[in-house]
Design a protein around this motif. Structure first.
Motif, mmCIF file in Angstrom:
data_model
loop_
_atom_site.group_PDB
_atom_site.id
_atom_site.type_symbol
_atom_site.label_atom_id
_atom_site.label_comp_id
_atom_site.label_asym_id
_atom_site.label_seq_id
_atom_site.Cartn_x
_atom_site.Cartn_y
_atom_site.Cartn_z
ATOM 1 N N MET A 130 43.767 44.009 61.002
ATOM 2 C CA MET A 130 43.689 44.773 59.974
ATOM 3 C C MET A 130 42.355 44.350 59.123
ATOM 4 O O MET A 130 42.074 43.369 58.921
ATOM 5 N N ASP A 131 41.869 45.330 58.759
ATOM 6 C CA ASP A 131 40.347 45.399 57.910
ATOM 7 C C ASP A 131 40.734 45.525 56.666
ATOM 8 O O ASP A 131 40.532 46.570 56.050
ATOM 9 N N ILE A 132 41.269 44.495 55.879
ATOM 10 C CA ILE A 132 41.283 44.248 54.563
ATOM 11 C C ILE A 132 40.587 43.366 53.804
ATOM 12 O O ILE A 132 40.476 42.147 54.310
ATOM 13 N N GLU A 133 40.013 43.614 52.624
ATOM 14 C CA GLU A 133 38.955 42.678 51.917
ATOM 15 C C GLU A 133 39.939 42.187 50.860
ATOM 16 O O GLU A 133 40.883 42.692 50.188
ATOM 17 N N TYR A 134 39.684 40.709 50.895
ATOM 18 C CA TYR A 134 40.344 39.838 49.847
ATOM 19 C C TYR A 134 39.688 39.200 48.813
ATOM 20 O O TYR A 134 38.562 38.607 49.370
ATOM 21 N N ILE A 135 40.102 39.148 47.564
ATOM 22 C CA ILE A 135 38.976 38.578 46.474
ATOM 23 C C ILE A 135 39.823 37.494 45.869
ATOM 24 O O ILE A 135 41.029 37.769 45.182
ATOM 25 N N VAL A 136 39.334 36.388 45.584
ATOM 26 C CA VAL A 136 40.062 35.407 44.745
ATOM 27 C C VAL A 136 39.631 35.738 43.194
ATOM 28 O O VAL A 136 38.863 35.402 42.692
ATOM 29 N N ALA A 137 40.658 36.263 42.662
ATOM 30 C CA ALA A 137 40.353 36.425 40.918
ATOM 31 C C ALA A 137 41.756 36.755 40.241
ATOM 32 O O ALA A 137 42.558 37.404 41.027
ATOM 33 N N SER A 138 41.908 36.522 38.844
ATOM 34 C CA SER A 138 42.954 36.826 38.389
ATOM 35 C C SER A 138 42.982 38.333 37.900
ATOM 36 O O SER A 138 41.685 38.871 38.100
ATOM 37 N N ALA A 139 43.826 38.732 37.901
ATOM 38 C CA ALA A 139 43.935 40.470 37.342
ATOM 39 C C ALA A 139 43.101 40.782 36.283
ATOM 40 O O ALA A 139 42.472 41.533 36.317
ATOM 41 N N GLU A 140 42.860 39.812 35.325
ATOM 42 C CA GLU A 140 42.152 40.123 34.177
ATOM 43 C C GLU A 140 40.531 39.873 34.409
ATOM 44 O O GLU A 140 39.714 40.330 33.620
ATOM 45 N N GLU A 141 40.367 39.143 35.415
ATOM 46 C CA GLU A 141 38.899 39.152 35.927
ATOM 47 C C GLU A 141 38.411 39.995 36.864
ATOM 48 O O GLU A 141 37.288 39.954 37.155
ATOM 49 N N VAL A 142 39.213 40.683 37.501
ATOM 50 C CA VAL A 142 38.875 41.746 38.545
ATOM 51 C C VAL A 142 38.078 42.808 37.948
ATOM 52 O O VAL A 142 38.365 43.154 36.886
ATOM 53 N N ASP A 143 37.043 43.143 38.542
ATOM 54 C CA ASP A 143 35.993 44.015 37.824
ATOM 55 C C ASP A 143 35.376 44.961 38.829
ATOM 56 O O ASP A 143 34.208 44.479 39.603
ATOM 57 N N PHE A 144 35.773 46.233 38.884
ATOM 58 C CA PHE A 144 34.857 47.167 39.924
ATOM 59 C C PHE A 144 34.206 48.150 39.057
ATOM 60 O O PHE A 144 34.784 48.411 37.888
ATOM 61 N N PRO A 145 33.361 49.030 39.548
ATOM 62 C CA PRO A 145 32.853 50.082 38.853
ATOM 63 C C PRO A 145 33.847 50.907 38.616
ATOM 64 O O PRO A 145 34.679 51.193 39.254
ATOM 65 N N ASP A 146 33.418 51.850 37.253
ATOM 66 C CA ASP A 146 34.224 52.827 36.968
ATOM 67 C C ASP A 146 34.529 53.806 38.302
ATOM 68 O O ASP A 146 33.805 54.005 39.210
ATOM 69 N N ALA A 147 35.865 54.376 38.220
ATOM 70 C CA ALA A 147 36.423 55.474 39.057
ATOM 71 C C ALA A 147 36.202 54.724 40.640
ATOM 72 O O ALA A 147 35.784 55.775 41.621
ATOM 73 N N SER A 148 36.542 53.536 40.873
ATOM 74 C CA SER A 148 36.478 53.151 42.223
ATOM 75 C C SER A 148 37.523 53.544 43.314
ATOM 76 O O SER A 148 37.602 53.216 44.309
ATOM 77 N N PHE A 149 38.847 53.491 42.650
ATOM 78 C CA PHE A 149 40.075 53.624 43.336
ATOM 79 C C PHE A 149 40.964 54.924 42.989
ATOM 80 O O PHE A 149 40.997 55.243 41.864
ATOM 81 N N ASP A 150 41.566 55.383 44.126
ATOM 82 C CA ASP A 150 42.474 56.399 43.895
ATOM 83 C C ASP A 150 43.929 55.675 43.487
ATOM 84 O O ASP A 150 44.663 56.566 42.645
ATOM 85 N N VAL A 151 44.361 54.419 43.803
ATOM 86 C CA VAL A 151 45.649 53.700 43.644
ATOM 87 C C VAL A 151 45.362 52.290 43.455
ATOM 88 O O VAL A 151 44.633 51.865 44.126
ATOM 89 N N ILE A 152 46.014 51.937 42.467
ATOM 90 C CA ILE A 152 45.951 50.483 41.892
ATOM 91 C C ILE A 152 47.695 50.022 42.028
ATOM 92 O O ILE A 152 48.209 50.850 41.439
ATOM 93 N N THR A 153 47.760 49.071 42.714
ATOM 94 C CA THR A 153 49.241 48.663 42.887
ATOM 95 C C THR A 153 49.280 47.222 42.048
ATOM 96 O O THR A 153 48.563 46.307 42.127
#
Length: 263
Positions: A93-116
């Motif tokens: 499976m081609d899945i990207e993983y990042i070590v970060a707390s939820a509070e530290e996660v930061d992607f550009p505006d409008a990056s995702f259709d769904v967040i779970t």
């Protein structure tokens, strides 16, 4: 990564990384029907880009991978992410993983259709995470808070296992779950509107080994601050109890899905 929260386990420290080996083996327990329901709600399907916060060993991205979304999983624990990568790679499976707390996660505006966020939203600082999720979602994107817990008052097995956890770790607050009415949370405010609210019972099948492992991988034992000798004593007593049960059995769980759409 050690975590303390005054509202969880009376402020006692816990570390999911300590339980990662058992977590990887025994916490991937959601039946196929659970993932089918998410797909029916168009959460994590083909053509979407999805982010799973508090991903642990990648349970949600790995099991939703078949439905076609492009997934990224993040978790505060480096050990959890290590197992997530290993399991995903082994499955091709081609899945990207990042070590970060939820509070530290930061992607550009409008990056995702769904967040779970599955089994983890209670750990997050809502003042930080809710506006951040709103920012990272595309227009009309969805934020899904997922939860599934056994019902100890309707399962003697679950109740006895909970009692044994509390015997060794009285501070544990992860037990005693009952059904509750899921409503629109007061924090939706200016950011989200309710798209779907679902609650339903779901029996989950276990063997003696898998239930024993599931309980060991809980916050009250494997991820707790208990010593190795205390955990070993719990294991011995709990496994002795397992010998009194049939080789296979089911434990009734209660599922809640709060599906929110970005305003």
């Amino acid at each position: 990564m050690e975590i303390r929260n005054k509202e969880i386990d009376h402020g006692k420290a816990f570390d999911w990384g300590k339980a990662s080996e058992d977590y990887a083996k025994f916490r991937d327990i959601y039946p196929h029907a659970f993932y089918e329901k998410l797909a029916e709600l168009s959460l994590g399907i083909a053509g979407q880009k999805a982010l799973d916060l508090g991903t642990g060993t990648g349970v949600i991205p790995r099991n939703m991978y078949q439905y076609g979304a492009s997934w990224i999983g993040t978790d505060i624990s480096e050990n959890q992410i290590s197992y997530a990568k290993e399991l995903s790679t082994a499955a091709g499976m081609d899945i990207e993983y990042i070590v970060a707390s939820a509070e530290e996660v930061d992607f550009p505006d409008a990056s995702f259709d769904v967040i779970t966020a599955c089994q983890c939203f209670m750990y997050f600082d809502k003042n930080v995470i809710l506006p951040k999720i709103h920012k990272m979602l595309k227009a009309h994107g969805h934020f899904a808070v997922l939860f599934m817990a056994w019902l100890p008052e309707e399962s003697e097995i679950a109740k006895t296992s909970e009692d044994l956890v509390l015997k060794y770790n009285p501070a544990w607050t992860g037990g005693g779950m009952t059904r509750y009415e899921l409503q629109e949370p007061p924090w939706c405010g200016e950011w989200y509107r309710v798209a779907n609210i679902l609650t339903y019972d779901l029996p989950v099948s276990f063997t003696r080994v898998s239930w024993h492992g599931r309980m060991k991988a809980c916050r009250g034992i494997g991820a707790s601050a208990l010593s190795e000798s205390e955990i070993a004593s719990w294991e011995k007593e709990h496994w002795n109890y397992m010998q009194t049960l049939p080789e296979e059995f089911s434990v009734l769980h209660y599922v809640t899905i709060l599906d929110l759409e970005k305003k």
